[in-house]
Design a protein around this motif. Sequence first.
Motif, PDB file in Angstrom:
ATOM      1  N   SER A   1      -5.776  -0.820  -3.644  1.00  0.00           N
ATOM      2  CA  SER A   1      -5.907   0.527  -3.398  1.00  0.00           C
ATOM      3  C   SER A   1      -4.757   1.192  -3.144  1.00  0.00           C
ATOM      4  O   SER A   1      -3.702   0.576  -2.673  1.00  0.00           O
ATOM      5  CB  SER A   1      -6.676   0.433  -1.993  1.00  0.00           C
ATOM      6  OG  SER A   1      -7.838   0.136  -2.014  1.00  0.00           O
TER       7      SER A   1
ATOM      8  N   ARG B   1       0.772  -1.089   0.175  1.00  0.00           N
ATOM      9  CA  ARG B   1       0.171  -0.051  -0.113  1.00  0.00           C
ATOM     10  C   ARG B   1       0.805   1.218   0.071  1.00  0.00           C
ATOM     11  O   ARG B   1       1.723   1.481   0.831  1.00  0.00           O
ATOM     12  CB  ARG B   1      -0.934   0.137   1.310  1.00  0.00           C
ATOM     13  CG  ARG B   1      -1.758  -1.206   1.504  1.00  0.00           C
ATOM     14  CD  ARG B   1      -1.961  -1.305   3.087  1.00  0.00           C
ATOM     15  NE  ARG B   1      -2.798  -2.548   3.192  1.00  0.00           N
ATOM     16  CZ  ARG B   1      -2.109  -3.725   3.698  1.00  0.00           C
ATOM     17  NH1 ARG B   1      -0.918  -4.189   3.587  1.00  0.00           N
ATOM     18  NH2 ARG B   1      -3.266  -4.726   4.017  1.00  0.00           N
TER      19      ARG B   1
ATOM     20  N   LEU C   1      -5.467   3.688   1.835  1.00  0.00           N
ATOM     21  CA  LEU C   1      -6.597   2.909   2.519  1.00  0.00           C
ATOM     22  C   LEU C   1      -6.569   3.145   4.014  1.00  0.00           C
ATOM     23  O   LEU C   1      -5.323   3.767   4.547  1.00  0.00           O
ATOM     24  CB  LEU C   1      -6.853   1.614   2.235  1.00  0.00           C
ATOM     25  CG  LEU C   1      -5.795   0.514   3.070  1.00  0.00           C
ATOM     26  CD1 LEU C   1      -6.183  -0.899   3.219  1.00  0.00           C
ATOM     27  CD2 LEU C   1      -4.338   0.608   2.286  1.00  0.00           C
TER      28      LEU C   1
ATOM     29  N   ALA D   1      -1.067   2.544  -7.040  1.00  0.00           N
ATOM     30  CA  ALA D   1      -1.418   1.083  -6.357  1.00  0.00           C
ATOM     31  C   ALA D   1      -0.546   0.067  -6.859  1.00  0.00           C
ATOM     32  O   ALA D   1      -0.104  -0.911  -6.421  1.00  0.00           O
ATOM     33  CB  ALA D   1      -2.738   0.906  -6.298  1.00  0.00           C
TER      34      ALA D   1
ATOM     35  N   GLY E   1      -7.335   3.783  -6.905  1.00  0.00           N
ATOM     36  CA  GLY E   1      -8.446   3.713  -5.912  1.00  0.00           C
ATOM     37  C   GLY E   1      -8.000   3.679  -4.433  1.00  0.00           C
ATOM     38  O   GLY E   1      -6.998   3.906  -4.134  1.00  0.00           O
ATOM     39  N   THR E   2      -9.211   3.619  -3.838  1.00  0.00           N
ATOM     40  CA  THR E   2      -8.853   3.965  -2.388  1.00  0.00           C
ATOM     41  C   THR E   2      -9.972   2.836  -1.661  1.00  0.00           C
ATOM     42  O   THR E   2     -10.818   2.234  -2.220  1.00  0.00           O
ATOM     43  CB  THR E   2      -9.610   5.242  -1.749  1.00  0.00           C
ATOM     44  OG1 THR E   2     -10.780   5.615  -1.967  1.00  0.00           O
ATOM     45  CG2 THR E   2      -8.440   6.270  -2.470  1.00  0.00           C
ATOM     46  N   SER E   3      -9.635   2.618  -0.208  1.00  0.00           N
ATOM     47  CA  SER E   3     -10.298   1.755   0.478  1.00  0.00           C
ATOM     48  C   SER E   3     -10.495   2.430   1.910  1.00  0.00           C
ATOM     49  O   SER E   3      -9.595   2.990   2.584  1.00  0.00           O
ATOM     50  CB  SER E   3      -9.751   0.587   0.771  1.00  0.00           C
ATOM     51  OG  SER E   3     -10.395  -0.301   1.889  1.00  0.00           O
TER      52      SER E   3
ATOM     53  N   TRP F   1      -1.074   3.833   4.057  1.00  0.00           N
ATOM     54  CA  TRP F   1      -1.963   3.414   4.805  1.00  0.00           C
ATOM     55  C   TRP F   1      -2.144   4.005   6.352  1.00  0.00           C
ATOM     56  O   TRP F   1      -1.218   4.060   7.039  1.00  0.00           O
ATOM     57  CB  TRP F   1      -1.475   1.676   5.201  1.00  0.00           C
ATOM     58  CG  TRP F   1      -2.282   0.728   5.747  1.00  0.00           C
ATOM     59  CD1 TRP F   1      -3.566   0.814   6.149  1.00  0.00           C
ATOM     60  CD2 TRP F   1      -2.080  -0.521   6.320  1.00  0.00           C
ATOM     61  NE1 TRP F   1      -4.287  -0.184   6.707  1.00  0.00           N
ATOM     62  CE2 TRP F   1      -3.231  -1.173   6.703  1.00  0.00           C
ATOM     63  CE3 TRP F   1      -0.917  -1.166   6.415  1.00  0.00           C
ATOM     64  CZ2 TRP F   1      -3.201  -2.385   7.355  1.00  0.00           C
ATOM     65  CZ3 TRP F   1      -0.915  -2.391   6.934  1.00  0.00           C
ATOM     66  CH2 TRP F   1      -2.344  -3.194   7.656  1.00  0.00           C
TER      67      TRP F   1
END
Length: 688
Positions: free
Chosen positions: A262, A238, A265, A257, A282-284, A241
């Motif tokens: 992600s 990641r 995140l 990423a 993207g993200t989480s 994080w």
Amino acid sequence: MAREPSVSDGDRDVGSKTRPAEQTAQTTGLLGRRSYMKLAGATTAAAAMFATGSGADEDDYEVIEASGQTINVDNETFENKLIDVSNGNAITVSVGDNATIRNVGVSGLYQGDGFIFSIGGGGEVEFDNVYLGDGANKTGGDHAHGPGAVFYHRNASADVTFRRMNVQGYPNNGFYCSNSANGGAITWIDCYGKNNGVSTFRAASGEDSLHNCVAYNDDTDYSTDYGSWGGYTEDSGRPLWVHSPGGVVAEDCHFAAGSYPSAVLTHDGANATLDGGAISGGTSGAVDTSSAGSDPDLSVPDGVPTSPEEAVTGNRDGGSGGDEVEDDDDAGDEELPNVIAFDGDGTVETTSYEFVVSEAVEPSEDDDATIDDAADVDGSRAEGAVVDALDAWRFEGEIERLSVDGDATVRVNNTEVDPDEFDDVLEHTLLFEGEDSEVTRYEFEVDGDVEPSSYDGATIDDAGEVDGSLAHGVVADWKEAFRFNGDLEQLTLDGPATVSLDDDEIDPADYGEEYPHTLEVEGEGEPTSFEVTVDGSIELESSAAEDDETTTVSGSTVQSSVTDDTVTVEFSGALTDVTIIDGDATVCLDDDVIDPDEYGDHELLPHALVIDGTEDDDSSEYTFTASGAVVESTYQDATIDDDDVIEEQSVTGDVDGHFDAYWFDGDIEDFTLVGNAAVDIQYNVREQ
């Protein structure tokens, strides 16, 4: 579903394995400057103490070969070091209170266990211009994720700033700093991370932030470039994080990423915000990307070192294109983040000022100031004067002292401050300049405040002690300095060093007594033998007692006996040991009754160490560290040598046609010998 943390936030053991003393390679270098002083309380291997310096284009740097050692950095700066891990050995740099790591490069594939940099202290901690870009693999330990680069401990409480760092290819996190949830704050500025497993930037506290940083993972073939990864997939980490409680802000940062789902995140209800910059992948969790773009620039930020050699010399070519940072008048200003201005515009009388900061300071042209040739900088101290003009300075750290005489306005980072809220700058300087021929011990007392100083190139030594208005320490081939106010009342010197007061050389004999302390041992009617040891000079007050065959004076130790009489000794330095060997006596130090047990009892230390130079025509130098107490001894009729130095559990000395002996407790953790003297360790001697 998020992967389990590779290291619990309760902290696993991340230190590298330390080799026993008998496995430490002999070295041919001699002790430089204050290496032996840094041994106190640390397990520091010979490679770190005696590494040979290599010439650089602009600055000299020291090469340290990994050998399983731990290097402790506490209240000092560790800089211009090239750490060579290409031999496959481990190394740990343990970062304590108020430490600075600057211009450091790690060269070679890291195959040790644990983390290379381990932060466990408090105060202000800074990393600047550090390269860990050659990667690591998992052959050196049994942890599932292998080694990491930087670890911030749960019990740490530091405000840590990482600037211009390059961290690549570490399986077990680039920056494991989510323990900031328990205290402290982490700031990343212009940092670059690539292909780090688990995460590159691991944060937690709402006080944590990132500025102009880059992190991403791709399909780089590390098995070709850096060696086998032992089955670890390097592109699945990641970039950022964030753990609970969250609130981390990433300003103008760029994340991608790779194959991981992600790029950013959050964990356990935490949140994060991307303010500017860009993200791909993207993200989480709760990640606000409303102000971030979608096309990240993954080039190396300007100023970040791209090789170990570039880091250790302080030459920052930076950037993926390798263009040098512009060398203009503003470049220095960008280095130091804070500004102090003395605004005398409109005043008709001169305002003189002086201030001291905790880190660096340099003149500046902020607020349209002009750099005054009369302004003076000495280490972290600066002074000048303004009349109908404005002076500005850039600095790093905190303002520790500030004195202003006049009507000029003082502003710090554009906010007006009251100089009376700061301690005044101490007006006098006392400089001890040692010689490499032998160690000099010193002690002095003033009738005001005193503190260590970097005046005239002196470095502040942890082994030097200040207790109220009294200070003492040792110098050899270096300088130590102090600032104080009031008068110098007492000064004693044992060795060849010279002393300067406000830049004028002085004679210590003009300041107080040669032996400022008195120790009295009064008998209580039965024969009592005793031994007294100091870290300075000592002599008997009574010449009659000196003629007594029961009394001996050897170096800084006196052995004698009393029945219903009193033996008095005078000494300089500190009282390090009082041993009542048998019987009872009353002991007074400077007219105050003391408990001898509070000053050591080396007769009870169980083990003996003997360094025998009687069979060798040349001198042999040695250093060692014990895990328990250690004191110099006359065991087997060894001599007590004034030139030998004991600092807590660490010892430095030499033998030349004689032998030295020491009582100690515990184990010998490190031992280095330069020469051919014989060394004998005898455990539990008193039981034999």
